[in-house]
Design a protein around this motif. Structure first.
Motif, short mmCIF file in Angstrom:
data_model
loop_
_atom_site.label_atom_id
_atom_site.label_comp_id
_atom_site.label_asym_id
_atom_site.label_seq_id
_atom_site.Cartn_x
_atom_site.Cartn_y
_atom_site.Cartn_z
N LEU A 21 -1.31 4.08 -2.65
CA LEU A 21 -1.98 3.84 -1.37
C LEU A 21 -0.97 4.06 -0.25
CD1 LEU A 21 -3.76 0.45 -2.24
CD2 LEU A 21 -4.70 2.76 -2.47
N GLY B 179 -0.52 4.36 4.09
CA GLY B 179 -1.17 4.07 5.35
C GLY B 179 -0.28 3.18 6.21
N TYR C 285 -2.56 -1.86 8.03
CA TYR C 285 -3.81 -2.26 7.37
C TYR C 285 -3.69 -2.11 5.86
CZ TYR C 285 -6.52 -2.66 11.68
OH TYR C 285 -7.01 -3.07 12.89
N ILE C 286 -2.88 -1.17 5.43
CA ILE C 286 -2.67 -0.95 4.00
C ILE C 286 -1.52 -1.83 3.50
CG2 ILE C 286 -2.34 0.81 2.22
CD1 ILE C 286 -4.85 1.07 4.14
N GLU C 287 -0.47 -1.90 4.27
CA GLU C 287 0.67 -2.76 3.92
C GLU C 287 0.20 -4.18 3.65
OE1 GLU C 287 4.88 -2.87 6.07
OE2 GLU C 287 3.34 -3.96 7.19
N HIS D 241 -5.10 -8.77 -1.95
CA HIS D 241 -5.00 -7.44 -1.36
C HIS D 241 -5.93 -6.49 -2.10
CE1 HIS D 241 -3.27 -3.59 -0.10
NE2 HIS D 241 -2.63 -4.23 0.86
N ARG E 208 -5.41 -3.70 -3.11
CA ARG E 208 -4.68 -3.07 -4.22
C ARG E 208 -4.99 -3.77 -5.54
NH1 ARG E 208 -1.41 -3.81 -7.81
NH2 ARG E 208 -1.40 -6.03 -7.34
N ASN F 288 1.20 -0.06 -3.57
CA ASN F 288 1.03 -0.21 -2.13
C ASN F 288 2.27 0.31 -1.40
OD1 ASN F 288 0.64 -1.04 0.49
ND2 ASN F 288 0.61 -3.22 0.06
N GLY G 144 2.06 1.12 1.93
CA GLY G 144 1.75 1.01 3.35
C GLY G 144 2.97 0.59 4.17
N MET H 97 -4.84 6.64 3.59
CA MET H 97 -5.81 5.78 4.27
C MET H 97 -5.55 5.85 5.77
SD MET H 97 -7.23 4.45 1.46
CE MET H 97 -8.11 2.99 1.97
N ARG I 99 -10.66 5.39 7.36
CA ARG I 99 -10.96 3.97 7.25
C ARG I 99 -11.33 3.33 8.58
NH1 ARG I 99 -7.81 1.26 9.98
NH2 ARG I 99 -5.65 1.80 10.46
#
Length: 265
Positions: free
Chosen positions: A71, A73, A76-78, A87, A89, A108, A110, A138, A257
């Motif tokens: 993932l 990004g 928002y992804i972190e 999460h 994930r 992850n 992010g 993302m 997203r």
């Protein structure tokens, strides 16, 4: 007294020191095995793994039969605002296993403040070492806006008919570490708390913090400027080139997203 207070704050988990530094080939990198706790935007705590990203310790070597999903990004992804078990994930891993019988490792990568250009460099220089089968970019609308090159960050550029990555030299060492608030923030949680307070003040959050529920900021839930791309905006040549390259690579998928649709341009 300050030294004693610093030690207490650090090991009681009240606040944290800076957990990242900068690398001229990777941009912002987390300190391996660093502990974090988040007391703003919710509450969460956890560890950066030994490989320097958030989540379980999935190494560069992948076991046979595993499906590996990366993932990429921004914040928002972190997702530091969540415990890892909450999460998406972890949710994705569980659903793939329970619903489809797929033994997946979802990783992850992010990084807060990253846009498409930063994510592309991170993928090429770091994420690719973990040999993911699927890489999900993302992206929100803001990630398509090209910003000035961040000091000390690598950045992609168009070189003839292809893409290349440019690396700035690491910034020269300035003050001795004990005079640098940035480096002191990696050692002292009190200094880091002062840094955080200054950043909050600069971003105009002092009234809200001081007055709490008695402060009413002049904001609306869906103000027009939230959607930073209008009908006149289109992708830059560099963003187009990156997307064209990703489209030719097996397993690379862009996920839009954002709550606002992209315009036809």
């Amino acid at each position: 007294m300050l030294v004693g207070l610093d030690i207490y704050i650090k090991y009681a988990g009240i606040s944290q020191v800076t957990i990242f530094t900068y690398d001229n080939k990777l941009g912002r990198v987390f300190e391996s095995n660093a502990e974090y706790n988040l007391l703003t935007e919710g509450f969460a705590m956890g560890n950066i793994n030994s490989y320097g990203y958030v989540g379980p310790d999935y190494g560069e070597n992948k076991d046979p039969g595993k499906l590996r999903i990366a993932l990429l990004g921004d914040s928002y992804i972190e997702g530091f605002q969540h415990f890892d078990r909450n999460h998406f994930r972890a949710v994705m891993e569980k659903k793939l296993r329970d619903r489809y019988g797929i033994d997946a490792e979802v990783m992850n990568f992010g990084k807060f403040g990253y846009n498409l250009l930063d994510i592309y460099v991170l993928d090429k220089n770091y994420v690719s070492k973990f040999k993911p089968d699927i890489v999900l970019y993302m992206l929100g609308n803001r990630d398509f806006i090209e910003e000035p090159n961040k000091p000390g960050f690598p950045y992609p550029c168009i070189d003839g008919d292809s893409l290349s990555i440019h690396y700035d030299l690491p910034p020269a060492e300035g003050l001795p570490w004990f005079f640098s608030i940035n480096k002191m923030g990696m050692v002292s949680p009190i200094v880091q708390m002062v840094r955080n307070s200054l950043n909050l003040h600069r971003s105009g959050q002092t009234p809200g913090i001081m007055l709490g529920k008695f402060y009413s900021p002049v904001l609306t839930e869906n103000k027009p400027e939230d959607n930073i791309l209008d009908e006149k905006d289109s992708l830059t040549a560099l963003n187009k080139k990156i997307i064209e390259e990703l489209s030719r690579e097996t397993g690379k998928i862009i996920v839009h997203r954002d709550k606002y649709d992209l315009n036809s341009n």
